[in-house]
Design a protein around this motif. Sequence first.
Motif, mmCIF file in Angstrom:
data_model
loop_
_atom_site.group_PDB
_atom_site.id
_atom_site.type_symbol
_atom_site.label_atom_id
_atom_site.label_comp_id
_atom_site.label_asym_id
_atom_site.label_seq_id
_atom_site.Cartn_x
_atom_site.Cartn_y
_atom_site.Cartn_z
ATOM 1 N N VAL A 161 48.983 25.763 62.557
ATOM 2 C CA VAL A 161 48.458 27.018 63.094
ATOM 3 C C VAL A 161 47.322 27.464 62.181
ATOM 4 O O VAL A 161 47.500 27.564 60.963
ATOM 5 N N VAL A 162 46.148 27.708 62.744
ATOM 6 C CA VAL A 162 44.988 28.127 61.967
ATOM 7 C C VAL A 162 44.729 29.603 62.237
ATOM 8 O O VAL A 162 44.433 29.995 63.364
ATOM 9 N N ALA A 163 44.850 30.416 61.169
ATOM 10 C CA ALA A 163 44.594 31.850 61.269
ATOM 11 C C ALA A 163 43.154 32.122 60.847
ATOM 12 O O ALA A 163 42.786 31.874 59.695
ATOM 13 N N VAL A 164 42.334 32.573 61.776
ATOM 14 C CA VAL A 164 40.955 32.973 61.462
ATOM 15 C C VAL A 164 41.055 34.381 60.892
ATOM 16 O O VAL A 164 41.097 35.378 61.621
ATOM 17 N N ASN A 165 41.130 34.463 59.563
ATOM 18 C CA ASN A 165 41.494 35.695 58.875
ATOM 19 C C ASN A 165 40.261 36.558 58.555
ATOM 20 O O ASN A 165 39.124 36.112 58.676
ATOM 21 N N LYS A 166 40.553 37.789 58.132
ATOM 22 C CA LYS A 166 39.520 38.783 57.800
ATOM 23 C C LYS A 166 38.627 39.071 59.008
ATOM 24 O O LYS A 166 37.419 39.313 58.887
ATOM 25 N N ILE A 167 39.254 39.057 60.190
ATOM 26 C CA ILE A 167 38.505 39.323 61.411
ATOM 27 C C ILE A 167 37.980 40.765 61.412
ATOM 28 O O ILE A 167 36.991 41.084 62.079
ATOM 29 N N ASP A 168 38.617 41.645 60.617
ATOM 30 C CA ASP A 168 38.149 43.026 60.516
ATOM 31 C C ASP A 168 36.785 43.114 59.834
ATOM 32 O O ASP A 168 35.997 44.034 60.096
ATOM 33 N N LEU A 169 36.492 42.147 58.947
ATOM 34 C CA LEU A 169 35.229 42.187 58.206
ATOM 35 C C LEU A 169 34.042 41.699 59.031
ATOM 36 O O LEU A 169 32.903 41.770 58.569
ATOM 37 N N VAL A 170 34.295 41.194 60.228
ATOM 38 C CA VAL A 170 33.205 40.827 61.140
ATOM 39 C C VAL A 170 33.254 41.701 62.387
ATOM 40 O O VAL A 170 32.762 41.326 63.457
ATOM 41 N N GLY A 171 33.871 42.884 62.239
ATOM 42 C CA GLY A 171 33.896 43.847 63.340
ATOM 43 C C GLY A 171 34.731 43.411 64.527
ATOM 44 O O GLY A 171 34.462 43.808 65.665
ATOM 45 N N TYR A 172 35.780 42.603 64.269
ATOM 46 C CA TYR A 172 36.650 42.084 65.338
ATOM 47 C C TYR A 172 35.823 41.417 66.432
ATOM 48 O O TYR A 172 36.032 41.623 67.629
ATOM 49 N N SER A 173 34.874 40.595 66.005
ATOM 50 C CA SER A 173 33.928 39.972 66.930
ATOM 51 C C SER A 173 34.551 38.792 67.671
ATOM 52 O O SER A 173 35.014 37.829 67.051
ATOM 53 N N ALA A 174 34.519 38.864 69.004
ATOM 54 C CA ALA A 174 35.011 37.764 69.827
ATOM 55 C C ALA A 174 34.128 36.536 69.669
ATOM 56 O O ALA A 174 34.620 35.395 69.683
ATOM 57 N N GLU A 175 32.813 36.743 69.506
ATOM 58 C CA GLU A 175 31.887 35.617 69.374
ATOM 59 C C GLU A 175 32.126 34.857 68.072
ATOM 60 O O GLU A 175 32.140 33.624 68.058
ATOM 61 N N VAL A 176 32.334 35.583 66.967
ATOM 62 C CA VAL A 176 32.604 34.929 65.684
ATOM 63 C C VAL A 176 33.905 34.136 65.762
ATOM 64 O O VAL A 176 33.967 32.979 65.330
ATOM 65 N N TYR A 177 34.942 34.754 66.329
ATOM 66 C CA TYR A 177 36.219 34.048 66.450
ATOM 67 C C TYR A 177 36.081 32.789 67.287
ATOM 68 O O TYR A 177 36.574 31.719 66.914
ATOM 69 N N ALA A 178 35.381 32.888 68.425
ATOM 70 C CA ALA A 178 35.231 31.728 69.308
ATOM 71 C C ALA A 178 34.489 30.599 68.601
ATOM 72 O O ALA A 178 34.851 29.423 68.746
ATOM 73 N N ARG A 179 33.460 30.938 67.815
ATOM 74 C CA ARG A 179 32.688 29.910 67.119
ATOM 75 C C ARG A 179 33.538 29.211 66.055
ATOM 76 O O ARG A 179 33.544 27.985 65.960
ATOM 77 N N VAL A 180 34.265 29.993 65.261
ATOM 78 C CA VAL A 180 35.096 29.400 64.213
ATOM 79 C C VAL A 180 36.220 28.581 64.825
ATOM 80 O O VAL A 180 36.527 27.473 64.365
ATOM 81 N N ALA A 181 36.848 29.109 65.873
ATOM 82 C CA ALA A 181 37.947 28.382 66.521
ATOM 83 C C ALA A 181 37.459 27.053 67.094
ATOM 84 O O ALA A 181 38.162 26.036 67.003
ATOM 85 N N ALA A 182 36.261 27.028 67.669
ATOM 86 C CA ALA A 182 35.714 25.777 68.206
ATOM 87 C C ALA A 182 35.459 24.770 67.089
ATOM 88 O O ALA A 182 35.728 23.573 67.243
ATOM 89 N N ASP A 183 34.943 25.248 65.934
ATOM 90 C CA ASP A 183 34.722 24.347 64.801
ATOM 91 C C ASP A 183 36.040 23.781 64.282
ATOM 92 O O ASP A 183 36.131 22.604 63.942
ATOM 93 N N ASP A 207 46.624 42.904 61.545
ATOM 94 C CA ASP A 207 46.347 42.513 62.931
ATOM 95 C C ASP A 207 46.899 41.130 63.237
ATOM 96 O O ASP A 207 46.595 40.137 62.547
ATOM 97 N N ASN A 208 47.712 41.026 64.286
ATOM 98 C CA ASN A 208 48.267 39.766 64.806
ATOM 99 C C ASN A 208 49.093 39.003 63.773
ATOM 100 O O ASN A 208 49.195 37.784 63.841
ATOM 101 N N ILE A 209 49.688 39.721 62.835
ATOM 102 C CA ILE A 209 50.580 39.069 61.868
ATOM 103 C C ILE A 209 52.015 39.119 62.385
ATOM 104 O O ILE A 209 52.631 38.094 62.640
ATOM 105 N N VAL A 210 52.544 40.328 62.548
ATOM 106 C CA VAL A 210 53.898 40.483 63.090
ATOM 107 C C VAL A 210 53.850 40.973 64.531
ATOM 108 O O VAL A 210 54.664 40.574 65.364
ATOM 109 N N THR A 211 52.877 41.834 64.842
ATOM 110 C CA THR A 211 52.729 42.344 66.213
ATOM 111 C C THR A 211 51.308 42.075 66.709
ATOM 112 O O THR A 211 50.375 41.946 65.902
ATOM 113 N N ARG A 212 51.143 41.995 67.994
ATOM 114 C CA ARG A 212 49.833 41.754 68.588
ATOM 115 C C ARG A 212 48.937 42.983 68.408
ATOM 116 O O ARG A 212 49.398 44.112 68.509
#
Length: 451
Positions: A161-183, A207-212
């Motif tokens: 399981v890969v956790a793309v962490n510190k998503i708060d520091l990129v403004g909860y960006s869907a685009e950043v998450y999608a790019r990292v997840a694809a890589d 965020d998304n640790i114990v609850t969604r």
Amino acid sequence: MTPTAHPLTAPPLTASTPAAGRPTGLLRLATAGSVDDGKSTLVGRLLFDSKSVLRDQLAAVERVSLDQGMTRTDLALLTDGLRAEREQGITIDVAYRYFATPGRSFILADCPGHVQYTRNTVTGASTADLVVLLVDARHGVVEQTRRHLAVAALLRVPHVVVAVNKIDLVGYSAEVYARVAADVQAVAAGLGLPDARTLPTSALEGDNIVTRSARTPFYSGPALLELLEAVPVEPPEAGRPFRLPVQCAIRPQSAAPRGLEDFRGYAGQVASGAVAIGDEVVALPSGRATRVTGIHLDDRPLERAVTGQSVTLELADDIDLSRGDLLAAPDGAPAPTREIEASLAWLSDRPLRERDRVLVKHGTRTVHAVVTSIAGRLDLDGLALVDADGLALNDIGRAHLRLAEAIPAAPYERSRTDGAFLVIDAHDGWTLAAGMARAAESAPAPSGERA
């Protein structure tokens, strides 16, 4: 050298699809990732939010956080227990934590992220059912991400399981998450892990640790703890043949109690599978077959022993068995071999060269060996095996070993029990590498060369 398939792994691992129900049982998990990706904070958040932290532990962490001038409790201190870890703000040693939820019990190994301590990550992941790999959303996939994914593939960890962490520091960006997840998916697929799961997290904010989290509407999957509670874990003995590396022989004693004067048994821990009275077994490397006539756990007789139990077996025949031998189920028993093609995770500052003489520890048996050739090392950028005249610290590569004595090794892709071994320095006893047998086949020795 450009292989058509990835050179270090077996065929792709099975998908990590959560079961429909909530399974019970123990899950062994390990964390991995680069320095400052937030591993210790994530583990601390997981323990805190799942109410697995004792009040006095939390009070101690709060005091230390205040002493260090922090404005909030540093949950990473729940796992970073060494003074050097707290002073430097990094994890150095593997920290084990035990916790439970209504759905499952866990043994968690928080592994270091610094490249210098990759050897500790190999140790922590070697017995894991699942690895949680953290990636900093700001930096994406880096060299250490590739290395840790390669380690997970090499060790055949069942779930990743890969956790793309510190998503708060990129403004909860869907685009950043999608790019990292694809890589991540591209690297994982190249290493034989095509179904590694990803999720956006903020260990600091929870965020998304114990609850969604409502702050990641672009992600509709489960939180991390939900994944951990739902992932299926195969019982240790299910579908695996019996193996017991012999630790020692228990011989008759002149002062033995009446009825036990002729007792002779063979003690060890059941490494896989199960054995019952009446079962046929084979002794390796001799190949002698016999039958189990008694099983003892301490001074208590058993009808059956399973994986993890340390027992003494009585056998129907008086055969020559000693420390280093293996008792195995006859069906599928590995053929003893003196030739091993191996994948190696090199853990030592001392480099490996061709013709080096080392020790190989397989189960309870330790034998002398010589490195006859080095096939190459894994290039973490191209994810292919490239030519190399040696292996250095943290390299993952492939080599051929010739042993002075035969050991019952089988390909690691078929059995983690039969295929795993350690490479040890013959002079000082330090562990040099974690090894995984790729093949066990006979080959003629080159003229004038012996192990």
